[in-house]
Each structure stands twice: as C-alpha cells, then as structure tokens.
Enzyme design. Structure first.
Site, PDB file in Angstrom:
ATOM      1  N   ASP A 408       0.864  -1.190   0.000  1.00 35.25           N
ATOM      2  CA  ASP A 408       0.000   0.000   0.000  1.00 35.25           C
ATOM      3  C   ASP A 408       0.903   1.244   0.000  1.00 35.25           C
ATOM      4  OD1 ASP A 408      -2.300   1.584   0.266  1.00 35.25           O
ATOM      5  OD2 ASP A 408      -2.384   1.370   2.448  1.00 35.25           O
ATOM      6  N   GLU A 411       2.854   5.179  -3.868  1.00 35.38           N
ATOM      7  CA  GLU A 411       2.783   6.149  -5.010  1.00 35.38           C
ATOM      8  C   GLU A 411       4.014   7.055  -5.101  1.00 35.38           C
ATOM      9  OE1 GLU A 411       0.254   5.687  -2.776  1.00 35.38           O
ATOM     10  OE2 GLU A 411      -0.856   4.379  -4.130  1.00 35.38           O
ATOM     11  N   ASP A 484      -9.023   3.666  -2.624  1.00 34.42           N
ATOM     12  CA  ASP A 484     -10.049   4.097  -1.665  1.00 34.42           C
ATOM     13  C   ASP A 484     -11.307   4.622  -2.341  1.00 34.42           C
ATOM     14  OD1 ASP A 484      -8.123   3.380   0.075  1.00 34.42           O
ATOM     15  OD2 ASP A 484      -7.572   5.407   0.675  1.00 34.42           O
TER      16      ASP A 484
HETATM   17  O1  MIG Z   1      -3.698   6.178   4.779  1.00 35.46           O
HETATM   18  O2  MIG Z   1      -3.793   0.993   5.787  1.00 35.46           O
HETATM   19  O3  MIG Z   1      -5.906   2.292   0.361  1.00 35.46           O
HETATM   20  O4  MIG Z   1      -6.990   0.118   1.759  1.00 35.46           O
HETATM   21  O5  MIG Z   1      -7.043   0.301   4.550  1.00 35.46           O
HETATM   22  C1  MIG Z   1      -4.541   5.095   4.494  1.00 35.46           C
HETATM   23  C2  MIG Z   1      -4.931   1.774   5.889  1.00 35.46           C
HETATM   24  C3  MIG Z   1      -3.725   3.849   4.319  1.00 35.46           C
HETATM   25  C4  MIG Z   1      -4.926   3.115   2.344  1.00 35.46           C
HETATM   26  C5  MIG Z   1      -5.437   1.912   1.619  1.00 35.46           C
HETATM   27  C6  MIG Z   1      -6.520   1.259   2.426  1.00 35.46           C
HETATM   28  C7  MIG Z   1      -5.999   0.880   3.790  1.00 35.46           C
HETATM   29  C8  MIG Z   1      -5.466   2.128   4.489  1.00 35.46           C
HETATM   30  N1  MIG Z   1      -4.421   2.744   3.673  1.00 35.46           N
END
Ligand code: MIG
Length: 820
Positions: A408, A411, A484
């Site tokens: 995650d 980017e 999201d």
């Molecule tokens: O700042 O890990 O897209 O699926 O639950 C948010 C917490 C960070 C973004 C991800 C989301 C995840 C969430 N993350």
C-alpha cells in the site's frame, strides 16, 4: 462591423507572423537514413528517430531531440523477433513493410503513417506537429480519424470510450476519489484506437508524468506525451482486439497463475485486531456457512506501524494465531507500507541507513517524510540490492504462516506526498533517475521486490501479492485493487469500468473494495455489490476505519443470504474461473472483458448505457445494475443467450428488459458455451465432490473451450504439471466432444463428469454417449441457492430455477462424445 473585421484581420496577421517566427520544435526533414538489422536509424534536421520491428505487427518508434539514452525499460521484457521486412525509398517517402503492416515515413518533414498491407490507413501523425517538443515535454500528435474511438489506460475514470477525454498519469494517493477524478494510483500508458473496422494499440513506454488526449477540447488530434524522457512507443496492429492484447502482453508480460485460494472470497477491514477478533471473524464465516479463503490484517497488526514487526499485545503470538486460521482453512494477508520509521534500534531502519538503501537527496542525505509511523525513510526499490534485502525481510512472517502480501501507499504516499521533491535521486538499476522519472514505477518495483522475495522464500508455493500503485508490466508480479473508493452506486458502476479497463492493460487480476471503502454502505448497496464482486477477478470486501462494519452478516439476514448465495456460486464456478485465469496467463486475455473486445464493430456495446457490461471469462456475461433498480435494460450482442438463473433463451443483437430484484443480478450465458462447475465448498482447501458438472449451453455456432486444472498452489505448472481438456461444441454435426489431453504428471481432482445440458431438445431416443443411447435425467436445478432446499423461496420462483437434461457418469480422464 467594419471595425471588428479590421481588428480581426490585424489579429490574424499578427498571429500568423508570430507563428512563423516560432522556431520549429518538431521532428525535422530527413538528412540520413541507415538500415539496421531490425529497422531504421533516421537523422533529421531537428532530432533523431529509430524504428525497430519487433514482430510483423509490432513496430517500435523512438524519437529524441539530441541523442538516444541507453535503452532501458521496466515494462518491456521481450526482444525484437527476426522478421522479414522490406524498405523502399523515394525522395519523399521511405516505406517499411512487413507481412502484416506498412509504415510510410514522409521525409520533409519526417512523419509516420501506418497502413494495412492493402493500404488502408490505420494511424497517422498530425502532418504539422508529428512529434514535437515544448521544453523537455515531448508529445506525439496523431490525426483524429473519423469516428475514432479509444479504450485503455487501465485505472482511469471516465467512459469505456475515451473519445473526448484527456488523462494524466502521475501515481497519486487519492482517498475517497470522486467518480470523475483523474489522479489515481497507477500508470498504464497503453491504449487501443478503433475506426473504420480497424484497430491498433499504442504503448507509450515513458515513466515521466504523461498526458493522453483523445480529443478533449479539440477535434484535430489524439496525442500522448510526457514531461521528460524520450518519445518511445510501440505500435501494434491486428485485426482483433484480443490479438492486440496478446501482443501487448507479449511485450510486457502476463500474470502468473495466482494461488487458487486468492480466487476465493476475501474479507478485509482496516483493521481487524487483536488476534481474538481475527479468529472470531474466521469462525463466524464457518458458523454461518459463508465461504471464505482469505483474511486481511491492515496496519494495526504492526508495532507503531513499523513494517516487519508485530504489535506485542494485539498479536502476542502470531504463529499461533496463523496456525489456528490455517486449521480453519483461512489464509492470511498482511499490509506492507514502504515508509520505514526513523527510529534508533529499529532493525529495518538501522540496516537501511547503514547499507545505503533509502532514497536520497542529491547531497546524499536521506529523504524524510511523514506517514503512519511518523517520520520515515523510503527504500529505493529501483536498486537491485534493496529489492533483495526487502524481499528477504519477509522470512519470519512466512515462517509464521503469512501467505499474502499487500503493498500500500507506494505512489509514494506521505502526508503532503503529492509534493515530494523532484530532486530526489533514485538508483534506476545504476543509471540514476530523478523522482520525476521514477515516481510512476516505484509501486511496481515495490511489488516486484515483494513478489520475488516471498516467492523465493515460500518453497515453491505461490504467494498472493496485491498492490495499489503500479506501472505497465506489473501484472508479472502482482494483482491490483483500485484504492479508496466510496460507498455509492456510481462508484460500484465505475468499479466495473475500472476492472474492465485494467484488463485491457494486462492487469487481469484486479478488483475493487466491494461495499465501498469510505462512507456508509446501505444494505441494498452491499447486496448488489457483493453479487457483482462474485463476478470479478479479485473478490474482496474492505472497509475503512471508523466506518460501519462490513462483513456479509452486517446488513441483516436478507443481505446475508444474498451474500452467501453469491459467494457460494463463486465457489461453484471455481473450475471455470480458474480456467479463465489460466487463459490470462497463456494469452493475455483478461478475466473481465469489456464487450467491445469481441464485439468491436457493434455500436450498441459502445453506448454509455451498456458500457459496464462485461464477459466474466469467455462465456458468462454480466450486466451490472444499480442497487435501487428492479428492472433494467440489457444489451445482448451477436449469438444466442440464456439467462444464467432461469435458463430463459434469448436471441442476440437485441436490447431486452429484464427484472433485477436485489437477489438477481442480470447474468447471461452465451450459446455454445461450456461452464465447468463443482459442488459448494467453504474454502478452496476443502475438496468438492468428485464430479465435475459441465454445463453446456445450446448454440447455433460451434465453439471450443480449453478446460484447465493444476494443483492450484505451486509453480509446478511451469514445468508442465497441469491438465487440459479440449471441449468442442460442434453445432453442424450435433455433437459435443470432450478430449482430455495427455497429462502424465497431473490427474484431475474430478473422477466423473456430469453433463448438464441447457436448451437442448433432443429427439426421443437419439441422444448417444460414446455411441450408446442414453436416457438423460430431466431435472430442475437452482444455481442461486447455496443451500438447496425444497422450501427455499426461489424454488417456487421460476425466476431462479431452470429445467435441464443431465447425463452423468462420464469418465473425467477419458474421451467422450455426445451426439443428439
Ligand atoms: O492512509 O492501511 O488504500 O486500503 O485500509 C490510508 C490503511 C492507508 C490506504 C489503503 C486502504 C488501507 C489504508 N491505507
């Protein structure tokens, strides 16, 4: 009046003379031409070009102002084939021709034009601009063709037909994005153009921020360009979109066959903790007989959000918890963020600093930004030793029993991360690149490192990898989800387009947060969304922290039943779904396929009202519909069709109205199809009965299906340990032939095949199996109810049951021929 026209004339004259004074900034006139082994080298009065023939239908064009960089790509893995081509040169024109494609290059100035061998125009530079620079920004302008349509670009909002849209690729964390927001997480700079019955693909392999314009605010050109780097594109010409996808995935690679359990149902939440809650969630699935294969641990499993750690109290005994989950046939996936907490004594931090693994400023100081753990450094995944180090860090987790890895925030996201400094320097395999060039591939390289590391540590078993940020070619390493999203009907419909579009750019294993990540999900919305999710490649419910609970039982009993039925149906369809993944692995054909792949010239399939419709694998068509609709219009293209749930037959080439109460998603099957199914299981670890239920749907045209099976867990299929069975429906000869291919190393988990015939009306006594007359059993089946009960509501409802003929007892490992 007069005054105005004088003014106008002056204005036009000024503009005219002004433009004549601008220096030429597009590719100039031919000065030198050199034939190379696989193409041409061109020098012009302004800039250079290189033409490389990759295959008879794929030609690469590179264009630079000054000198070519050393050739390097994170996306492309194939080399040019040996291809026969001819070159013809006159004063005005250089023509390069292969068997399948002709490239005409005008010489004054140098512009490119692609034609079919019989001289139909496929694609052509704008004659004035061609490839053009404004500062470092390089753009290629293509003349807009009459009626030209565009699809592709992967994870982009907008319509199926992108004509009139423009899109920017700049990987961005965009929580709760709007349905028309453009800045999303991933970059897939590949699109397909369609006009006059012709189609072509263009892959612009440039990792800088890139812009695609398909006629937004102009009716003159389509264009693609980037903030820096080379003009570097692959032109693909084929008569079928499926062949273009095959060629694109020959260039950039295809998915590996994922572990079969990752095709089951997956439940996630930000975050399940502590361990007892995780175990309770798993238990509830089992008690309620809602099938489940994967549970997710979001960021709260870590100690202070430090990657590669466990929270000491919430998860005091991870191995113990994981083995209990395993005993319930539940696989566990953990989230991993790239930010490594700056903290003395924290192993990952200390090692990274010492070994020079983190992204730095040009003065050698580590880049520091804030994210969940506080101030962090970020591993440089464009450096091979860093990828290796990162990958090896998963060893203790794998030993404890983790099998899924969810990358995650790659980017790279940080608080204020949209403004990360351009001057950051990354290794780029020892060639060095600024963050401007590297940002769009960072997520891809993180998932690569995660995939390569975990795969090598798992002793031949397949890991599940999932990413948010990505670049072209990432399908070789990972699945993807669309970040999201929001709990709304519009997002549910957008999600269908996103998954279809990702499938056009190699990402066959993709999905959305079912139910919607942010925002209050209504019961009806969840009910509809879970039924659509059951027909998508990656099937996971996920929900943000501080939002309503979103397990299948969170929305009341009615919705729970709908969820159970659709999830169970997904498990019944597993042999079919698994075969669709094998096809994606072999040919690049996605799992969810927009209708225009096969019906490119059918205008109805392009219409906005039908743009969400898709094929789920080769045979099943899904017509997604909003949660508040009870009746909807569906378009049935060419062929004949059957309602999946009640067997009602339809002719193709027509719009129909169909009822779609919450429990009945409009799903249709194409005539002449094979759909292999199995009995309901609660997870993929559980063995179904030893009968493969092979549903065959009567068709007016012949068709062939290649059923695929392997162990579902290891990479032995790469060494030939799999089974394929050729299934033919021969309309003219009125027969069905099932031919298992010699499979010495693997034998089917099914012993017998029951043929379930839909829409067949054999003359009494004429049905034969392997030459002998058989009497099929006429029976009613119910594909909707997970629990087949006589008192089930839908059994009384003709809408959800259908009459079929069943021939049972065919041997799964032997050839069978059925004639009628
Ligand atoms: O700042 O890990 O897209 O699926 O639950 C948010 C917490 C960070 C973004 C991800 C989301 C995840 C969430 N993350």
């Amino acid at each position: 009046m007069k005054k105005v026209s004088i003014l106008l004339t002056i204005l036009i004259m000024t503009l005219g003379s002004f433009s004549q004074q601008l220096p030429n900034t597009s590719l100039g006139s031919l000065k030198k031409l050199k034939k190379t082994d696989n193409g041409l080298l061109i020098e012009t009065s302004f800039g250079k070009a290189q033409v490389t023939v990759y295959s008879p239908s794929v030609v690469r064009i590179r264009i630079v102002k000054a000198d070519f960089d050393t050739d390097f790509s994170y996306a492309v893995i194939s080399n040019p084939e040996k291809v026969n081509f001819s070159i013809l040169q006159t004063k005005d024109l250089v023509t390069l021709a292969t068997d399948s494609l002709k490239l005409e290059i005008s010489t004054q100035p140098v512009r490119f034009k692609f034609l079919t061998p019989d001289n139909r125009l496929v694609n052509q530079d704008d004659e004035s601009f061609g490839t053009n620079w404004v500062g470092d920004e390089v753009t290629t302008y293509k003349k807009m063709q009459d009626g030209e349509k565009f699809i592709g670009l992967g994870e982009k909002t907008g319509n199926l037909n992108r004509r009139g849209e423009a899109h920017v690729n700049w990987n961005t964390d965009n929580p709760a994005y709007q349905v028309d927001d453009d800045d999303l997480y991933s970059t897939f700079p590949f699109y397909i153009g369609v006009h006059h019955g012709l189609s072509y693909g263009i892959f612009f392999d440039n990792t800088y921020r890139s812009i695609f314009n398909f006629g937004a605010s102009n009716d003159r050109f389509s264009s693609f360009g980037a903030d820096g780097g080379e003009m570097n594109y692959y032109f693909i010409f084929h008569s079928q979109i499926s062949q273009i996808l095959n060629a694109y995935t020959t260039l950039t690679g295809r998915i590996n066959i994922p572990p079969v359990w990752s095709l089951g149902f997956q439940q996630s939440r930000w975050s399940y903790f502590p361990d007892t809650e995780v175990l309770n969630t798993a238990r509830t699935f089992r008690e309620k007989k809602i099938p489940l294969d994967v549970l997710y641990l979001d960021i709260h499993y870590m100690d202070a959000y430090k990657v590669f750690t466990w929270h000491p109290e919430r998860f005091a005994n991870p191995a113990g918890m994981l083995s209990q989950l395993k005993s319930m046939n539940v696989h566990t996936t953990v989230i991993i963020d790239p930010g490594i907490k700056v903290e003395k004594g924290y192993k990952a931090y200390e090692e990274g600093v010492k070994q020079n693994y983190f992204i730095k400023y040009p003065d050698g100081k580590e880049y520091t930004a804030q994210v969940w753990p506080g101030w962090c450094h970020f591993p440089d995944f464009t450096k091979p030793v860093v990828r290796k180090w990162w990958g090896n860090n998963f060893a203790p987790m794998i030993d404890a029993g983790v099998e899924g890895f969810w990358t995650d925030m790659n980017e790279i996201a940080s608080w204020g991360g949209g403004f990360s400094p351009s001057i950051l320097t990354l290794d780029w395999e020892g060639r060095f690149a600024s963050y401007r060039q590297a940002k769009n591939v960072y997520g891809m390289q993180m998932s690569r490192s995660t995939y390569e590391g975990t795969r090598s540590l798992m002793n031949g078993r397949r890991p599940l990898t999932l990413t948010r940020a990505s670049y072209a070619g990432a399908q070789r390493y990972t699945s993807i989800w669309t970040g999201d999203n929001f709990a709304s009907d519009a997002h549910m419909m957008l999600g269908c387009r996103l998954v279809n579009s990702l499938g056009l750019t190699g990402m066959a294993f993709s999905g959305v947060d079912v139910g919607g990540f942010i925002g209050e999900t209504s019961a009806r919305l969840f009910g509809r969304w879970i039924s659509i999710g059951a027909f998508s490649p990656f099937f996971r419910v996920h929900k943000a922290a501080n939002e309503n609970s979103s397990e299948p039982w969170s929305y009341g009993e009615g919705i729970e039943n709908i969820a159970r039925n659709y999830i169970s149906l997904r498990y019944r369809l597993m042999p079919y779904l698994y075969t669709a993944f094998a096809e994606a692995h072999k040919t690049g054909m996605p799992v969810n396929r927009t209708m225009v792949i096969d019906n490119t010239t059918d205008e109805n399939c392009w219409r906005n009202e039908y743009q969400q419709q898709y094929m789920f694998g080769p045979s099943i068509m899904v017509a997604p519909v909003e949660s508040n609709k009870e009746i909807t219009k569906v378009y049935l293209p060419h062929g004949n069709w059957f309602d999946f749930f009640n067997g009602k037959p339809y002719d193709g080439n027509q719009e129909i109205m169909t009822e779609c109460p919450l429990e009945k998603l409009p799903v249709f099957v194409k005539g002449g199809s094979f759909i292999p199914m199995q009995t309901i299981v609660q997870s993929t670890s559980e063995k179904p009965s030893d009968t493969l239920f092979l549903h065959v749907y009567f068709g007016k045209e012949s068709s062939v299906y290649h059923y695929y099976e392997d162990d579902g867990l290891t990479y032995d299929y790469e060494k030939g340990t799999f089974l394929e069975s050729k299934m033919s429906f021969v309309a003219g000869e009125k027969k069905i032939v099932i031919e298992p291919m010699a499979a010495e190393k693997y034998s089917s988990k099914f012993k017998t095949i029951s043929l379930v015939l839909h829409g067949f009306e054999p003359v009494a006594g004429q049905l034969k199996a392997n030459g002998k007359a058989v009497q099929p059993a006429a029976t009613t089946i119910d594909l909707f109810n997970a629990v087949y009960r006589k008192d089930a509501v839908s059994l009384d409802s003709p809408e959800m049951t259908q009459k079929v003929l069943v021939i049972s007892g065919l041997k799964a490992n032997e050839k069978s021929e059925i004639a009628w």
